[in-house]
Structure formats: C-alpha cells, structure tokens
Design a protein around this motif. Structure first.
Motif, mmCIF file in Angstrom:
data_model
loop_
_atom_site.group_PDB
_atom_site.id
_atom_site.type_symbol
_atom_site.label_atom_id
_atom_site.label_comp_id
_atom_site.label_asym_id
_atom_site.label_seq_id
_atom_site.Cartn_x
_atom_site.Cartn_y
_atom_site.Cartn_z
ATOM 1 N N VAL A 34 0.879 -1.175 0.000
ATOM 2 C CA VAL A 34 0.000 0.000 0.000
ATOM 3 C C VAL A 34 0.909 1.216 0.000
ATOM 4 C CG1 VAL A 34 -1.703 1.315 1.302
ATOM 5 C CG2 VAL A 34 -1.877 -1.180 1.210
ATOM 6 N N ARG A 35 0.802 2.028 -1.038
ATOM 7 C CA ARG A 35 1.673 3.190 -1.188
ATOM 8 C C ARG A 35 0.833 4.463 -1.253
ATOM 9 N NH1 ARG A 35 3.626 6.271 -5.288
ATOM 10 N NH2 ARG A 35 2.317 5.171 -6.790
ATOM 11 N N ASP B 60 -2.116 3.772 -3.790
ATOM 12 C CA ASP B 60 -1.867 2.722 -4.770
ATOM 13 C C ASP B 60 -1.871 1.412 -3.985
ATOM 14 O OD1 ASP B 60 -0.218 0.761 -6.112
ATOM 15 O OD2 ASP B 60 0.711 2.340 -7.321
ATOM 16 N N LEU B 61 -2.891 0.595 -4.227
ATOM 17 C CA LEU B 61 -2.961 -0.718 -3.589
ATOM 18 C C LEU B 61 -2.465 -1.720 -4.621
ATOM 19 C CD1 LEU B 61 -6.593 -0.552 -2.092
ATOM 20 C CD2 LEU B 61 -4.525 0.521 -1.220
ATOM 21 N N ARG B 62 -1.199 -2.084 -4.524
ATOM 22 C CA ARG B 62 -0.581 -2.923 -5.549
ATOM 23 C C ARG B 62 -0.660 -4.380 -5.105
ATOM 24 N NH1 ARG B 62 0.651 -1.009 -10.705
ATOM 25 N NH2 ARG B 62 0.860 0.983 -9.591
ATOM 26 N N PHE B 63 -1.353 -5.188 -5.899
ATOM 27 C CA PHE B 63 -1.602 -6.585 -5.530
ATOM 28 C C PHE B 63 -0.655 -7.553 -6.225
ATOM 29 C CE2 PHE B 63 -6.403 -5.743 -4.591
ATOM 30 C CZ PHE B 63 -6.049 -5.058 -3.445
ATOM 31 N N VAL B 64 -0.245 -7.200 -7.431
ATOM 32 C CA VAL B 64 0.588 -8.077 -8.253
ATOM 33 C C VAL B 64 1.765 -7.247 -8.763
ATOM 34 C CG1 VAL B 64 0.634 -9.358 -10.439
ATOM 35 C CG2 VAL B 64 -1.379 -9.498 -8.965
ATOM 36 N N LYS B 65 2.956 -7.839 -8.800
ATOM 37 C CA LYS B 65 4.133 -7.098 -9.271
ATOM 38 C C LYS B 65 3.940 -6.691 -10.738
ATOM 39 C CE LYS B 65 9.172 -7.301 -9.552
ATOM 40 N NZ LYS B 65 9.364 -5.885 -9.227
ATOM 41 N N SER C 137 -11.041 1.829 -7.176
ATOM 42 C CA SER C 137 -11.233 1.387 -8.560
ATOM 43 C C SER C 137 -10.035 0.597 -9.049
ATOM 44 C CB SER C 137 -11.399 2.597 -9.477
ATOM 45 O OG SER C 137 -12.523 3.349 -9.094
ATOM 46 N N PRO C 138 -10.283 -0.408 -9.892
ATOM 47 C CA PRO C 138 -9.170 -1.205 -10.423
ATOM 48 C C PRO C 138 -8.318 -0.421 -11.412
ATOM 49 C CG PRO C 138 -11.259 -1.932 -11.376
ATOM 50 C CD PRO C 138 -11.593 -0.885 -10.352
ATOM 51 N N MET C 139 -7.025 -0.727 -11.407
ATOM 52 C CA MET C 139 -6.112 -0.140 -12.400
ATOM 53 C C MET C 139 -6.329 -0.844 -13.740
ATOM 54 S SD MET C 139 -2.659 -0.167 -10.128
ATOM 55 C CE MET C 139 -2.506 0.844 -8.650
ATOM 56 N N GLY C 140 -6.193 -0.112 -14.805
ATOM 57 C CA GLY C 140 -6.347 -0.693 -16.137
ATOM 58 C C GLY C 140 -5.351 -1.790 -16.440
ATOM 59 N N CYS C 141 -4.174 -1.730 -15.791
ATOM 60 C CA CYS C 141 -3.158 -2.769 -16.003
ATOM 61 C C CYS C 141 -3.471 -4.037 -15.215
ATOM 62 C CB CYS C 141 -1.783 -2.240 -15.600
ATOM 63 S SG CYS C 141 -1.697 -1.730 -13.870
ATOM 64 N N ARG C 142 -4.507 -3.980 -14.388
ATOM 65 C CA ARG C 142 -4.983 -5.113 -13.591
ATOM 66 C C ARG C 142 -3.951 -5.651 -12.600
ATOM 67 N NH1 ARG C 142 -5.749 -9.218 -16.774
ATOM 68 N NH2 ARG C 142 -5.213 -8.300 -18.771
ATOM 69 N N THR C 143 -3.092 -4.742 -12.083
ATOM 70 C CA THR C 143 -2.157 -5.178 -11.044
ATOM 71 C C THR C 143 -2.521 -4.607 -9.673
ATOM 72 O OG1 THR C 143 -0.563 -3.386 -11.444
ATOM 73 C CG2 THR C 143 -0.263 -5.417 -12.711
ATOM 74 N N TYR D 289 -6.715 1.741 -7.126
ATOM 75 C CA TYR D 289 -6.507 3.057 -6.525
ATOM 76 C C TYR D 289 -7.610 3.310 -5.515
ATOM 77 C CZ TYR D 289 -2.962 4.335 -9.923
ATOM 78 O OH TYR D 289 -1.814 4.382 -10.667
ATOM 79 N N LEU D 290 -7.246 3.937 -4.427
ATOM 80 C CA LEU D 290 -8.225 4.308 -3.415
ATOM 81 C C LEU D 290 -8.073 5.792 -3.106
ATOM 82 C CD1 LEU D 290 -9.358 2.472 -0.273
ATOM 83 C CD2 LEU D 290 -8.422 4.739 0.028
ATOM 84 N N SER D 291 -9.176 6.519 -3.129
ATOM 85 C CA SER D 291 -9.198 7.929 -2.732
ATOM 86 C C SER D 291 -10.033 8.065 -1.478
ATOM 87 C CB SER D 291 -9.816 8.801 -3.834
ATOM 88 O OG SER D 291 -9.047 8.699 -5.008
ATOM 89 N N ILE D 292 -9.552 8.879 -0.551
ATOM 90 C CA ILE D 292 -10.223 9.027 0.739
ATOM 91 C C ILE D 292 -10.061 10.463 1.237
ATOM 92 C CG2 ILE D 292 -8.145 8.189 1.968
ATOM 93 C CD1 ILE D 292 -10.047 6.806 3.991
ATOM 94 N N TRP D 293 -11.110 10.982 1.872
ATOM 95 C CA TRP D 293 -11.026 12.322 2.458
ATOM 96 C C TRP D 293 -9.976 12.355 3.562
ATOM 97 C CZ3 TRP D 293 -13.092 16.250 0.066
ATOM 98 C CH2 TRP D 293 -14.252 16.089 -0.690
ATOM 99 N N GLY D 294 -9.224 13.443 3.627
ATOM 100 C CA GLY D 294 -8.265 13.664 4.708
ATOM 101 C C GLY D 294 -6.851 13.266 4.331
ATOM 102 N N ASP D 295 -5.912 13.657 5.186
ATOM 103 C CA ASP D 295 -4.505 13.274 5.032
ATOM 104 C C ASP D 295 -4.304 12.010 5.865
ATOM 105 O OD1 ASP D 295 -1.811 13.017 4.782
ATOM 106 O OD2 ASP D 295 -1.340 15.105 5.298
#
Ligand SMILES: [Zn+2]
Length: 152
Positions: A23-24, A41-46, A79-85, A88-94
């Motif tokens: 999770v980045r 960036d929730l990266r599930f697959v390299k 939402s899923p990334m188009g590259c399917r790896t 993305y997550l957007s959330i209110w606040g820092d």
C-alpha cells in the motif's frame, strides 16, 4: 505532487521497481476550501510480472468497494487499475498508509469468507458486465495477497 503537475504521479514511478503486495501513498491534494484528499496505490501483483484476470479483479472490485467502506470513514472511491495489477483508493483527509493497509487486510479476510449470494451488485441491472465475475478466482488472489502481506 503539486497542483500544476499534469503528469499522473504513477507514470513517474519505475513500475519495474515496485514490490507487491504493498500500500503506497501516492499523494495528497487540497481543495479550494482546504479539504484534503489522499490517494493510495494498492498494488496486488508485481507490475509487468503478472496481472489479475478480469473476472477476478471485477469481483474484487465489487467486494472491496463494499468492505473497505465498512472499515474506513471517508472513502471516496476504490477502482481497479487498467493494467490489472491493483487498485486506486481515494479518501477524504490526510491519511496514513498503515490505516489503509489494516483495512485492506481485514477486507481480504472477509472476501475469503464471502459466499456468491453475498457478492453485491451482480445482476444485469446493477453491473455493466455482470457475467464477468469469478468469486473463486477473487478468493485465490485475496489469499495470495494476504500471504504476501504476512511475509513482508
Ligand atoms: Zn460490475
């Protein structure tokens, strides 16, 4: 990332150096009223090594959209990334990435326990490609991602 930046942050990062799962925090933006929105960036697959099949990432999308919101306040979108790896997550606040990671680990655990009849939005009325789902494959990826987080 500055407001004037036109190139998406993700394109500036060497995807060959990314590890998964991870999770980045991709950035924080401020609105005119001072509100902040964090993007992750929730990266599930390299990247460039694997990709999640469409039926699996589609079912993961329906389930994460539901479960992540039960563990986190202020989720705007996941939402899923188009590259399917990954997603993305957007959330209110820092928001700090560890909070997102803990919610993700809980959500992936819930996915392993989910029955098909409990997957939300799987009718033609509710979904744009309702035939393209695989809970079985979504669970396989959820399990692999959870194992990866345990090892990291
Ligand atoms: Zn759908």
């Amino acid at each position: 990332m500055t407001k004037s930046s036109k190139i998406p942050e993700s394109f500036l990062i060497d995807h060959n150096e990314m590890t998964a799962p991870q999770v980045r925090k991709a950035g924080v933006q401020s609105g005119p009223a001072g509100d902040k929105v964090s993007k992750f960036d929730l990266r599930f697959v390299k990247p460039n090594v694997g990709a999640i099949p469409t039926a699996a990432i589609h079912t993961l999308e329906h389930l994460l959209a539901t479960y992540m919101k039960t563990h986190l306040d202020g989720v705007i979108d996941i939402s899923p990334m188009g590259c399917r790896t990954g997603f993305y997550l957007s959330i209110w606040g820092d928001v700090e990435s560890d909070m997102i990671k803990q919610a993700l680990i809980k959500s992936l655990g819930q996915i392993l326990e989910t029955r098909w009849e409990d997957v939300p939005g799987t009718t033609a009325r509710e979904c744009g490609n309702y035939r393209d789902h695989s809970l079985f494959s979504a669970k396989e990826y959820a399990s692999t991602i959870l194992e990866g987080f345990k090892e990291s």
